[in-house]
Design an enzyme around this catalytic site. Structure first.
Site, short mmCIF file in Angstrom:
data_model
loop_
_atom_site.label_atom_id
_atom_site.label_comp_id
_atom_site.label_asym_id
_atom_site.label_seq_id
_atom_site.Cartn_x
_atom_site.Cartn_y
_atom_site.Cartn_z
N SER A 135 64.70 5.26 67.91
CA SER A 135 65.64 4.29 67.72
C SER A 135 66.34 3.68 69.22
CB SER A 135 67.00 5.09 66.43
OG SER A 135 68.37 4.93 67.04
N LYS A 161 63.04 1.03 66.67
CA LYS A 161 64.47 0.99 65.43
C LYS A 161 65.85 -0.13 66.61
CE LYS A 161 68.29 3.67 63.66
NZ LYS A 161 69.27 4.11 63.02
N LYS A 163 69.43 -0.06 67.53
CA LYS A 163 70.87 -0.63 67.65
C LYS A 163 71.19 -1.80 68.18
CE LYS A 163 71.96 3.81 66.49
NZ LYS A 163 72.27 4.41 64.60
N ASP A 188 69.94 -1.40 62.87
CA ASP A 188 71.11 -0.96 62.80
C ASP A 188 72.17 -0.96 63.72
OD1 ASP A 188 72.33 1.05 61.88
OD2 ASP A 188 71.97 2.84 62.88
N GLU A 215 69.53 -1.95 58.31
CA GLU A 215 70.39 -1.03 58.40
C GLU A 215 72.14 -0.83 58.63
OE1 GLU A 215 69.07 2.61 60.51
OE2 GLU A 215 70.24 3.85 60.75
N ASP A 240 72.92 3.10 55.53
CA ASP A 240 73.74 5.31 56.38
C ASP A 240 74.90 5.69 55.44
OD1 ASP A 240 73.73 6.38 58.32
OD2 ASP A 240 73.47 5.54 59.87
N LYS A 264 70.45 11.02 55.60
CA LYS A 264 70.39 12.03 56.34
C LYS A 264 70.81 13.22 55.63
CE LYS A 264 71.70 9.23 60.72
NZ LYS A 264 72.75 8.47 60.82
N GLY A 292 68.45 10.11 61.70
CA GLY A 292 68.73 11.57 62.90
C GLY A 292 70.42 11.23 63.35
#
Ligand code: OSB
Ligand code: MG
Length: 372
Positions: A135, A161, A163, A188, A215, A240, A264, A292
């Site tokens: 990530s 991934k 952000k 995400d 995400e 998420d 998660k 995570g």
């Protein structure tokens, strides 16, 4: 299992690598480790994945401290507890799922140590190794972004991934596609987009880059708008923050709000609820993966165990210890193999040992509560 005491450890650990999301920048990790003692003096460890500030969920280390000290610990006194039913026992406490998960985790570790079984075996995990993805935070600079992705790929991470947030969205994706081609890639947004015209056109543009998933594009409390968005784009939406429980997963399924869930275990109240969500989603023929929360090595153990479940079909966000920590609180530290997987421990409980010396080094305060 009967418990003799519970000990809370508030740790504050400087991060080696700054982590930036649409919602803020993390440079220091406050976390709450939970230590439970069985009657015979055996010990189990868990971690509350909340941090110093309620930017990701409403919980913080301090709210968890309060709820464990004043409500959960008293309710455990003299009771026979099992990790698989602990969540039901404390369901009268509304919310506070990260807090409950921290205690539940410690019970799973204790159970594993008492029965000489790794947590994977206690929860029905099937894999010996789990696939790991990287990530990458909101970096805001293209040269540094390309460098971070390139390093991640050369270390073996199975997917990247990014952000994103409005204004740092299509451009970084285009830059990464141009440089690295058709690598497994996803984004995400941590809920930072809306269904307004400008944002929708950006999300539709992102839809053209063959992403594995997008995400949490929209507000964490808005399953209905996610359902509208999912009908407008072909990239699967992954939720998420919006999925706090199996009931949320059921609602998201019925509304068509997403096709993938990032579970998660620390967000949903623990491993028992993780199993419920996993089984419900798998029952619909849909995939999950494990997210995570910048956990220490204690929290990562539960993510690794969860990632060994059969319907975890995408790489999970389980950073190796060395990414964020100078020294992790566990031994051995979590390591990425060069093939982008992580070994699922076969030793009892979490399968790693908590280092008292490191816990003491970062401890801000601790509290022991007798339960006998
Ligand atoms: O939204 O997935 C998220 C980290 C902290 C809070 C929220 C998120 C993340 C990550 C995972 O992206 C990073 C990691 O723990 O390795
Ligand atoms: Mg996320």
């Amino acid at each position: 299992m009967k418990l003799s005491r519970i000990i809370l450890h508030h740790l504050r650990i400087p991060m080696k690598e700054v982590f930036k999301t649409a919602l803020g920048t993390e440079t220091v990790r406050d976390t709450l480790l939970v230590e439970v003692w069985g009657e015979g003096g055996e010990v189990g460890w868990g971690e509350v994945v909340a941090t110093h500030s309620p930017w990701y969920s409403s919980e913080t280390v301090e709210t968890a401290w309060h709820v464990i000290r004043d409500f959960i610990a008293p309710s455990l006194r003299g009771k026979d507890v099992e990790p698989s039913t602990f969540g039901d026992e404390v369901s009268w406490i509304r919310g506070h799922r990260m807090c409950k998960a921290g205690v539940e985790f410690a019970l799973w570790d204790l159970k594993g140590r008492l029965t000489s079984k790794p947590i994977r075996d206690l929860i029905g995990g099937v894999k010996d190794r789990v696939e790991v993805g990287l990530s990458v935070g909101v970096i805001g600079d293209f040269a540094r972004l390309i460098k971070a992705v390139s390093e991640g790929l050369s270390k073996g991470f199975r997917r990247i991934k990014l952000k994103v947030k409005p204004g740092w969205d299509v451009d970084p994706v285009r830059a990464v596609r141009r440089e690295f081609g058709e690598i497994p890639l996803q984004v995400d947004a941590n809920g930072s987009f809306t269904l307004t015209g400008d944002h929708v056109s950006r999300l539709k543009e992102l839809d053209r880059y063959g992403l594995l998933m997008i995400e949490q594009p929209l507000h964490h409390e808005d399953l209905v708008k996610h359902s509208k968005l999912q009908k407008m784009i072909s990239t699967p939406i992954c939720l998420d923050e919006s999925i706090r429980s199996a009931l949320d997963a059921e609602a998201a399924y019925n509304l068509g709000s997403c096709r993938v869930i990032n579970i998660k275990p620390g967000r949903v109240g623990g491993l028992a609820e993780t199993l419920r969500i996993h089984d419900f989603w798998a029952g619909k023929g849909l995939p999950v993966w494990i997210g995570g929360m910048l956990e220490t090595g204690v929290g990562r153990a539960f993510a690794v165990a969860a990632a060994s479940l059969p319907s975890v079909k995408y790489p999970s966000d389980i950073s190796p210890s060395s990414r964020f920590w100078e020294v992790d609180v566990v031994e051995p530290p979590w390591e990425l193999r060069s093939d982008g997987t992580m070994e699922v421990p076969r030793k009892p409980g979490i399968g790693v040992e908590v280092l008292d010396k490191v816990v003491r080094r970062y401890e801000v305060k601790s509290l022991g509560i007798s339960l006998s």
